[in-house]
Design a protein around this motif. Structure first.
Motif, PDB file in Angstrom:
ATOM      1  N   PRO A   1       0.777  -1.237   0.000  1.00  0.00           N
ATOM      2  CA  PRO A   1       0.000   0.000   0.000  1.00  0.00           C
ATOM      3  C   PRO A   1       0.809   1.288   0.000  1.00  0.00           C
ATOM      4  CG  PRO A   1      -0.880  -1.566   1.587  1.00  0.00           C
ATOM      5  CD  PRO A   1       0.439  -2.096   1.127  1.00  0.00           C
ATOM      6  N   GLY A   2       2.094   1.234   0.331  1.00  0.00           N
ATOM      7  CA  GLY A   2       2.918   2.428   0.370  1.00  0.00           C
ATOM      8  C   GLY A   2       3.186   2.890   1.793  1.00  0.00           C
ATOM      9  N   ASP A   3       3.477   4.168   1.943  1.00  0.00           N
ATOM     10  CA  ASP A   3       3.891   4.712   3.231  1.00  0.00           C
ATOM     11  C   ASP A   3       2.704   5.158   4.090  1.00  0.00           C
ATOM     12  OD1 ASP A   3       6.463   4.317   2.396  1.00  0.00           O
ATOM     13  OD2 ASP A   3       6.911   6.443   2.049  1.00  0.00           O
TER      14      ASP A   3
ATOM     15  N   THR B   1      11.682  -0.142   5.729  1.00  0.00           N
ATOM     16  CA  THR B   1      11.740   1.169   6.364  1.00  0.00           C
ATOM     17  C   THR B   1      10.544   1.333   7.282  1.00  0.00           C
ATOM     18  OG1 THR B   1      11.457   3.552   5.970  1.00  0.00           O
ATOM     19  CG2 THR B   1      10.687   2.080   4.253  1.00  0.00           C
ATOM     20  N   PRO B   2      10.695   2.041   8.404  1.00  0.00           N
ATOM     21  CA  PRO B   2       9.557   2.275   9.301  1.00  0.00           C
ATOM     22  C   PRO B   2       8.464   3.142   8.682  1.00  0.00           C
ATOM     23  CG  PRO B   2      11.648   2.664  10.437  1.00  0.00           C
ATOM     24  CD  PRO B   2      11.965   2.514   8.977  1.00  0.00           C
ATOM     25  N   ASN B   3       8.737   3.771   7.534  1.00  0.00           N
ATOM     26  CA  ASN B   3       7.726   4.604   6.881  1.00  0.00           C
ATOM     27  C   ASN B   3       6.642   3.790   6.191  1.00  0.00           C
ATOM     28  OD1 ASN B   3       8.831   7.117   7.575  1.00  0.00           O
ATOM     29  ND2 ASN B   3      10.305   6.994   5.914  1.00  0.00           N
ATOM     30  N   LEU B   4       6.901   2.515   5.931  1.00  0.00           N
ATOM     31  CA  LEU B   4       5.925   1.688   5.235  1.00  0.00           C
ATOM     32  C   LEU B   4       4.713   1.413   6.112  1.00  0.00           C
ATOM     33  CD1 LEU B   4       8.466  -0.696   3.548  1.00  0.00           C
ATOM     34  CD2 LEU B   4       6.775   0.655   2.311  1.00  0.00           C
ATOM     35  N   PHE B   5       3.534   1.594   5.553  1.00  0.00           N
ATOM     36  CA  PHE B   5       2.290   1.442   6.301  1.00  0.00           C
ATOM     37  C   PHE B   5       2.066   0.009   6.749  1.00  0.00           C
ATOM     38  CE2 PHE B   5      -2.247   0.394   6.323  1.00  0.00           C
ATOM     39  CZ  PHE B   5      -2.721   1.274   7.286  1.00  0.00           C
ATOM     40  N   LEU B   6       2.333  -0.951   5.862  1.00  0.00           N
ATOM     41  CA  LEU B   6       2.037  -2.355   6.150  1.00  0.00           C
ATOM     42  C   LEU B   6       3.273  -3.011   6.754  1.00  0.00           C
ATOM     43  CD1 LEU B   6      -0.533  -4.027   5.761  1.00  0.00           C
ATOM     44  CD2 LEU B   6       0.449  -4.914   3.638  1.00  0.00           C
ATOM     45  N   ARG B   7       3.170  -3.425   8.034  1.00  0.00           N
ATOM     46  CA  ARG B   7       4.364  -3.856   8.766  1.00  0.00           C
ATOM     47  C   ARG B   7       4.277  -5.279   9.334  1.00  0.00           C
ATOM     48  NH1 ARG B   7       8.958  -1.375   8.732  1.00  0.00           N
ATOM     49  NH2 ARG B   7       9.299  -1.785  10.937  1.00  0.00           N
TER      50      ARG B   7
ATOM     51  N   ILE C   1       8.756 -14.547   5.050  1.00  0.00           N
ATOM     52  CA  ILE C   1       9.320 -15.011   6.318  1.00  0.00           C
ATOM     53  C   ILE C   1      10.506 -14.152   6.750  1.00  0.00           C
ATOM     54  CG2 ILE C   1      10.382 -17.002   7.467  1.00  0.00           C
ATOM     55  CD1 ILE C   1       8.746 -18.744   5.429  1.00  0.00           C
ATOM     56  N   TYR C   2      11.294 -13.677   5.812  1.00  0.00           N
ATOM     57  CA  TYR C   2      12.423 -12.797   6.135  1.00  0.00           C
ATOM     58  C   TYR C   2      11.939 -11.512   6.791  1.00  0.00           C
ATOM     59  CZ  TYR C   2      15.756  -9.028   5.181  1.00  0.00           C
ATOM     60  OH  TYR C   2      16.560  -7.925   5.298  1.00  0.00           O
ATOM     61  N   HIS C   3      11.015 -10.823   6.140  1.00  0.00           N
ATOM     62  CA  HIS C   3      10.518  -9.557   6.676  1.00  0.00           C
ATOM     63  C   HIS C   3       9.816  -9.750   8.016  1.00  0.00           C
ATOM     64  CE1 HIS C   3      11.537  -6.925   3.375  1.00  0.00           C
ATOM     65  NE2 HIS C   3      10.989  -7.744   2.502  1.00  0.00           N
ATOM     66  N   MET C   4       9.056 -10.829   8.140  1.00  0.00           N
ATOM     67  CA  MET C   4       8.316 -11.037   9.376  1.00  0.00           C
ATOM     68  C   MET C   4       9.222 -11.467  10.532  1.00  0.00           C
ATOM     69  SD  MET C   4       5.319  -9.956   8.819  1.00  0.00           S
ATOM     70  CE  MET C   4       6.358  -8.718   8.015  1.00  0.00           C
ATOM     71  N   GLN C   5      10.325 -12.118  10.244  1.00  0.00           N
ATOM     72  CA  GLN C   5      11.300 -12.404  11.298  1.00  0.00           C
ATOM     73  C   GLN C   5      11.859 -11.100  11.856  1.00  0.00           C
ATOM     74  OE1 GLN C   5      12.059 -14.881  13.004  1.00  0.00           O
ATOM     75  NE2 GLN C   5      14.122 -14.609  13.833  1.00  0.00           N
ATOM     76  N   LYS C   6      12.092 -10.130  10.988  1.00  0.00           N
ATOM     77  CA  LYS C   6      12.624  -8.843  11.417  1.00  0.00           C
ATOM     78  C   LYS C   6      11.583  -8.019  12.178  1.00  0.00           C
ATOM     79  CE  LYS C   6      15.331  -6.453   8.763  1.00  0.00           C
ATOM     80  NZ  LYS C   6      15.802  -5.654   7.611  1.00  0.00           N
ATOM     81  N   ASN C   7      10.341  -8.051  11.734  1.00  0.00           N
ATOM     82  CA  ASN C   7       9.321  -7.171  12.300  1.00  0.00           C
ATOM     83  C   ASN C   7       8.579  -7.739  13.499  1.00  0.00           C
ATOM     84  OD1 ASN C   7       9.890  -5.206  10.452  1.00  0.00           O
ATOM     85  ND2 ASN C   7       7.961  -5.336   9.329  1.00  0.00           N
TER      86      ASN C   7
END
Length: 306
Positions: free
Chosen positions: A146-148, A188-194, A217-223
């Protein structure tokens, strides 16, 4: 959008749906060196030291190694002739097409959270163009981010704007049997969907079989961590997975994620529910050259051995 850079006829769509409905019901080439339990989707460039730079030669190498799916984020930007050439060879090899990214589907320049008509129009035009690409390359899934954040607005209002826009996108895709998969990211923390639970909430709000979760899985391990727990919690809305170890975003076994256990959970649950997922290999190679490509294949053989 900060990240690395659906079916020619109704008969093709029906065939794709049939395959998707049969858990782990995919076949490898009779001559393939590896018989994987899950449907891993490699990408162009991953094996170019072994196969050469030509995309057709790379497809042949993937199939020979047992990787029977492909994902290509930039597919919409390829010339039509090249899209058709890729699709023809994948059909010959019995390979399945994974995700590509919807061009301008939502990014920092046209965030859907803002609720602005001009941004929504850009997104909807991207969805319309994606339908044509999907038909040419026999695809079902396309990635949407969705963007930032729109920091001036309350989070609930932003969420409502995103849901409204995605509903309109789903209306374009659903008649064709196509699915946009929403990907929460860590770039980046600016992204809306985290996070996966946030994405789950949005998918439930959109309430369409054409709007589901891409669980990277990579992104969700980080977040958020707790990978298997969160996959279980959001399972009903997940339609696609992507892979990458952390730290490094390279092949399994190079970081802290126990991919053998994660793959086993996905395989066992899919089999019990008669489902099937493409597992996108959206990561780099930890080593350079042919040696790195051989190490990558070995890592998948090891992680798939459960």
């Amino acid at each position: 959008m900060l990240r690395r850079n659906f079916v020619k006829s109704s008969l093709g769509l029906a065939g794709a749906a049939l395959v998707a409905g049969e858990a782990n019901a995919f076949s490898t080439s009779p001559m393939a060196k590896n018989k994987f339990k899950l449907k891993y989707a490699s990408h162009f460039g991953m094996f170019q030291n072994s196969a050469g730079k030509d995309v057709i030669d790379q497809l042949k190498f993937m199939a020979d190694q047992g990787f029977m799916a492909l994902e290509d984020n930039g597919m919409m930007g390829r010339p039509v002739e090249e899209q058709e050439r890729i699709a023809k060879e994948m059909t010959r090899l019995g390979m399945e097409m994974g995700v590509f990214v919807v061009d301008k589907g939502g990014n920092g320049a046209n965030t859907l959270a803002a609720g602005k008509k001009e941004y929504i129009d850009i997104f909807l035009n991207g969805c319309k163009k994606a339908v044509e690409t999907a038909k040419r390359v026999n695809a079902k899934w396309m990635t949407v981010v969705p963007g930032d954040f729109e920091r001036k607005l309350p989070i609930g209002v932003q969420t409502g704007h995103v849901i409204d826009a995605l509903r309109r996108g789903a209306e374009i895709l659903e008649p064709h049997g196509l699915v946009m998969v929403l990907e929460p990211l860590s770039d980046t923390p600016n992204l809306f969907l985290r996070t996966s639970d946030q994405t789950y909430e949005i998918c439930r709000g959109v309430n369409s079989k054409s709007c589901k979760i891409l669980y990277d899985i990579y992104h969700m391990q980080k977040n958020e961590g707790r990978i298997i727990h969160n996959i279980e919690a959001t399972w009903s809305e997940i339609d696609y997975f992507q892979i990458g170890d952390e730290p490094g975003r390279n092949e399994p076994t190079t970081g802290e994620i126990n991919y053998k256990n994660v793959f086993k959970y996905i395989y066992d649950r899919s089999k019990s529910e008669n489902k099937s997922f493409i597992m996108g290999m959206e990561h780099g190679n930890s080593k350079k050259g042919k040696e790195g490509e051989e190490a990558l294949i070995k890592a998948y053989v090891e992680s798939d051995n459960f």
